[in-house]
Design an enzyme around this catalytic site. Structure first.
Site, PDB file in Angstrom:
ATOM      1  N   ASP A 417       0.838  -1.193   0.000  1.00 31.97           N
ATOM      2  CA  ASP A 417       0.000   0.000   0.000  1.00 31.97           C
ATOM      3  C   ASP A 417       0.880   1.253   0.000  1.00 31.97           C
ATOM      4  O   ASP A 417       2.066   1.214   0.327  1.00 31.97           O
ATOM      5  CB  ASP A 417      -0.900  -0.026   1.239  1.00 31.97           C
ATOM      6  CG  ASP A 417      -2.167   0.793   1.075  1.00 31.97           C
ATOM      7  OD1 ASP A 417      -2.300   1.491   0.059  1.00 31.97           O
ATOM      8  OD2 ASP A 417      -3.036   0.713   1.966  1.00 31.97           O
ATOM      9  N   GLU A 420       2.850   6.986  -2.528  1.00 25.43           N
ATOM     10  CA  GLU A 420       2.607   8.185  -3.332  1.00 25.43           C
ATOM     11  C   GLU A 420       3.104   9.468  -2.658  1.00 25.43           C
ATOM     12  O   GLU A 420       3.556  10.376  -3.343  1.00 25.43           O
ATOM     13  CB  GLU A 420       1.102   8.345  -3.611  1.00 25.43           C
ATOM     14  CG  GLU A 420       0.436   7.143  -4.252  1.00 25.43           C
ATOM     15  CD  GLU A 420      -0.128   6.177  -3.215  1.00 25.43           C
ATOM     16  OE1 GLU A 420      -0.482   5.057  -3.604  1.00 25.43           O
ATOM     17  OE2 GLU A 420      -0.215   6.557  -2.023  1.00 25.43           O
ATOM     18  N   ASP A 483      -8.783   3.867  -3.147  1.00 23.43           N
ATOM     19  CA  ASP A 483      -9.924   4.170  -2.278  1.00 23.43           C
ATOM     20  C   ASP A 483     -11.091   4.757  -3.070  1.00 23.43           C
ATOM     21  O   ASP A 483     -11.060   5.911  -3.502  1.00 23.43           O
ATOM     22  CB  ASP A 483      -9.494   5.154  -1.190  1.00 23.43           C
ATOM     23  CG  ASP A 483      -8.417   4.575  -0.291  1.00 23.43           C
ATOM     24  OD1 ASP A 483      -8.154   3.363  -0.387  1.00 23.43           O
ATOM     25  OD2 ASP A 483      -7.836   5.334   0.504  1.00 23.43           O
TER      26      ASP A 483
END
Length: 750
Positions: A417, A420, A483
């Site tokens: 995950d 970024e 998400d």
């Protein structure tokens, strides 16, 4: 980034200058160098001032030509850079014909008329047909009053030409009219920001363009000059590669040959993944109840995923099971494996200050540092967290070593995950440019974890569930959409993102069934189940609520069971599509335009897709069950009902929550497996070939793979005057059935 103020003027503080003509041209066997001043040279005195741009042409691969524009060449070259696989010997050749200079690579050519009376223009042709050009304002630089320097290219768009790609973009599928900034951001799926940014676009005019720059690339796609795609970087040079197809599939094949083809994920990863979800409460008793519930309802399950809170709060990441919740993690993992489940665990590239790993990592120099030598930290996500410096080889080895005990205890795969939010006010270990590292960080992070999994689990067993990526990231599957909200619009935007990612070279993609944020209602969850289980990879995952099907009613349970079992039966076909993605770069979930590039309607289709080459899927994205979709030419058959639909046509249908349009292409030979409760089995043993009549005489070869991707059986189907015959290269039992509407007739052998 926009520089102009209408057609004639520049924006305040912007000073563009464009290559005016070729003053000098040097040609090698496979290279061209053009020296191009930005003003007309009328006499020798004009040569005493600049700027002067240097354009270097090369042919790194067949049907690929690279152009690098440089203003000042004396700057320090700082990475990171994309790793490209280029030809050992350039396939290019140069030609001179009067004032024309030309570089040819396969069927692609670039030419420039060096006559100073002719406006400066780089012209790309494929098979002699005009593709695009960088015209009179196509190659240049822009300086600004505040000291910035941008290198710019503008490539022409033809009438009716459409542009796609740029990574996983959730904005409209056709990118014409949009501003696209290639810049990693954690913005969810409802904004113009993206987790997976790729400086590559595909044009349906027969070519693609890759900007070979790992930093921020700003694209104006018909959004400043409406007839061009402009790309700019804040740098002294810009290199772009034009890739000729001419079909979209061929463009992707040649682009992924340069940037890397996807690894073949293990067959078990194509089964259903069930997650704890993010912030829910869970322990071994809870997850056992979930797994029991799936088994009791006959819903095949392949992977169980532990999200963040398998570790102690505030300590992400310490890679240690929370002892207050999981007192016997190795025993638990053993019990999960005994139930024939694989195990996935969540990780990220950050080390919270409370983690016992923080201080040793900081002292060893394994975390990104500021210019004053202090560790870069902030409180967003994990209090006081630092970021692993993956430019440091020792930090990469350390991070991998932190994961080894986890893998040794029984974890099979990892959800990588984040990746970024990488800061710019840092000094990376290897001296990388922080702006370039921002986008490229995901590549270093995912490569580190993927290569560890290959080492520990074996090359055919490695699989990630990754959120961030850039060009080349397709080598480390699988990626999921990030998400999304629990709404129908978010379902649609997720699909748009996946289709754009597929047109950027990524072969495998998934999404959170039912949406991540919020809790879906029963209808939405059920309809998303059908979509999710007809995706390359399928995961039940949410934020603050569980995603077990029985929480959403009996219809959801039935949909989960039926579509999961359908996907297992389709595995001989789906894994063949996975092998195609691995070998050629064609995504498993593909926009209709990939298979029907000459159908003008296909250019705009972003609420339906092809799963592999022959299955048309149109997810239902409305509470009333109404769906409108397009059927290309030919007689297509509803796989679930047997109804035959003659295309080309638009259809509007109303479907129950556990139904959707799922059509089989005319002439398809669909390999139907004998097993419905797991994704990894002997696909050739007992396979049924479902033969859908073609429009005329034809021969179709169908390869059924084994779970390593090797060919296990080959079938040749020949249609003559509406009658099929099948020849098999296998000793295993099989049969062939002709499907005409709801009727299925076995094909006699011999």
């Amino acid at each position: 980034m926009k520089f102009s103020d209408g057609y004639w003027l520049s924006r305040p503080g912007m000073h563009p200058q464009w290559a005016a003509h070729a003053r000098r041209v040097e040609t090698g066997e496979s290279t061209v160098r053009v020296v191009a001043p930005v003003q007309r040279i009328r006499h020798r005195g004009d040569t005493l001032k600049g700027p002067v741009l240097t354009l270097d042409w090369s042919a790194p691969a067949e049907d690929v030509i690279a152009v690098r524009t440089t203003h000042f060449a004396g700057g320090a070259r700082r990475g990171p850079d994309f790793e490209l696989s280029t030809a050992d010997v350039s396939p290019g050749r140069t030609e001179r014909d009067g004032s024309l200079v030309r570089l040819v690579s396969g069927r692609l050519a670039l030419e420039l008329d060096t006559d100073p009376e002719v406006p400066f223009a780089l012209r790309f042709t494929g098979d002699g047909r005009a593709l695009t050009s960088a015209g009179a304002k196509g190659t240049g630089i822009v300086t600004t009053d505040d000291g910035e320097h941008h290198t710019v290219v503008q490539l022409d768009l033809g009438v009716g030409e459409h542009v796609y790609g740029f990574g996983e973009r959730f904005t409209p599928f056709v990118k014409n009219g949009q501003v696209v900034d290639v810049w990693q951001a954690d913005g969810g799926t409802a904004t113009e920001q993206a987790y997976k940014n790729v400086p590559f676009y595909l044009s349906d005019a027969g070519y693609g363009v890759f900007v070979n720059h790992t930093g921020k690339v700003s694209f104006e796609v018909g959004s400043e000059s409406v007839s061009t795609v402009q790309a700019s970087v804040r740098d002294q040079e810009l290199e772009y590669l034009v890739v000729y197809g001419p079909t979209p599939k061929e463009v992707l094949a040649k682009y992924t040959a340069l940037t890397g083809r996807p690894a073949l994920p293990p067959a078990w990863s194509f089964g259903l993944w069930l997650s704890t979800s993010f912030t829910t409460d869970y322990d071994e008793e809870t997850i056992t109840s979930f797994i029991d519930g799936m088994a009791e309802r006959d819903i095949p399950l392949s992977v169980f995923h532990f999200d963040c809170f398998w570790m102690c709060e505030y300590q992400w990441c310490d890679f240690e099971w929370d002892p207050e919740v999981f007192g016997d993690p190795e025993g638990m993992l053993k019990r999960l494996h005994e139930r024939d489940l694989h195990v996935s665990a969540w990780i990220n590239p950050y080390i919270g200050q409370a983690s016992p790993l923080f201080r040793p990592a900081a002292e060893a120099g394994y975390l990104l540092r500021r210019a004053d030598g202090s560790v870069w930290q902030w409180d967003l996500w994990q209090p006081g967290m630092g970021v692993v410096d993956f430019t440091n080889p020792d930090a990469r080895a350390w991070y991998a070593d932190c994961l080894r005990p986890l893998l040794a205890s029984g974890v099979d795969c990892l959800k990588t995950d984040f990746g970024e939010r990488i800061p710019l006010d840092v000094v990376p270990f290897d001296g990388s440019d922080p702006e370039k590292l921002h986008n490229h960080f995901a590549q270093l992070y995912n490569r580190t974890v993927f290569e560890l999994l290959q080492e520990v689990r074996g090359r055919g067993e490695a699989v990630l569930f990754a959120r961030s990526a850039t060009a080349g990231g397709q080598q480390f599957p699988v990626h999921w959409g990030g998400d999304c909200d629990s709404t129908y619009p978010s379902m649609a935007e997720s699909l748009r993102g996946g289709l754009s990612l597929g047109l950027s070279g990524f072969g495998f993609w998934s999404h959170d069934i039912g949406g991540f944020e919020g809790k879906p209602d029963d209808d939405l969850f059920t309809r998303w189940l059908a979509f999710g289980l007809l995706s390359s990879h399928s995961r039940l995952h949410g934020s603050s609520s569980y995603r077990v099907p029985w929480a959403f009613g009996e219809t959801a349970v039935r949909a989960a069971r039926d579509y999961a079992r359908l996907k297992m039966r389709l595995m001989p076909y789906l894994y063949a599509a996975a092998v195609e993605a691995h070998e050629s770069g064609t995504p498993v979930m593909r926009p209709v335009l990939l298979e029907f590039p000459h159908d003008p309607t296909a250019a705009f289709l972003d609420r339906q897709y092809l799963l592999g080459p022959d299955l048309l899927v149109a997810p239902v994205m409305s509470a009333n069950g109404e769906v409108t979709y397009y059927v290309p030419e030919g007689a297509w058959t509803h796989l679930l009902t047997g109804e035959v639909v003659q295309g080309p046509c638009w259809r509007t249908e109303t479907h129950a929550p556990d139904s959707l349009p799922l059509l089989v292409r005319p002439g398809a030979v669909l390999a139907w497996g004998a097993v419905a409760d797991r994704p990894d089995y002997d696909y050739a043993d007992g396979v049924e070939l479902l033969l859908f009549p073609p429009a005329g005489d034809t021969t179709v070869t169908t390869a059924v793979p084994d779970t390593t991707g090797a060919v296990a059986a080959t079938f040749t189907t020949t249609w003559r005057d509406g009658v099929p015959g099948v020849r098999a290269d296998t000793a295993k039992p099989w049969r062939a059935l002709v499907v005409r509407g709801t009727e299925r007739t076995e094909v006699a052998r011999g």
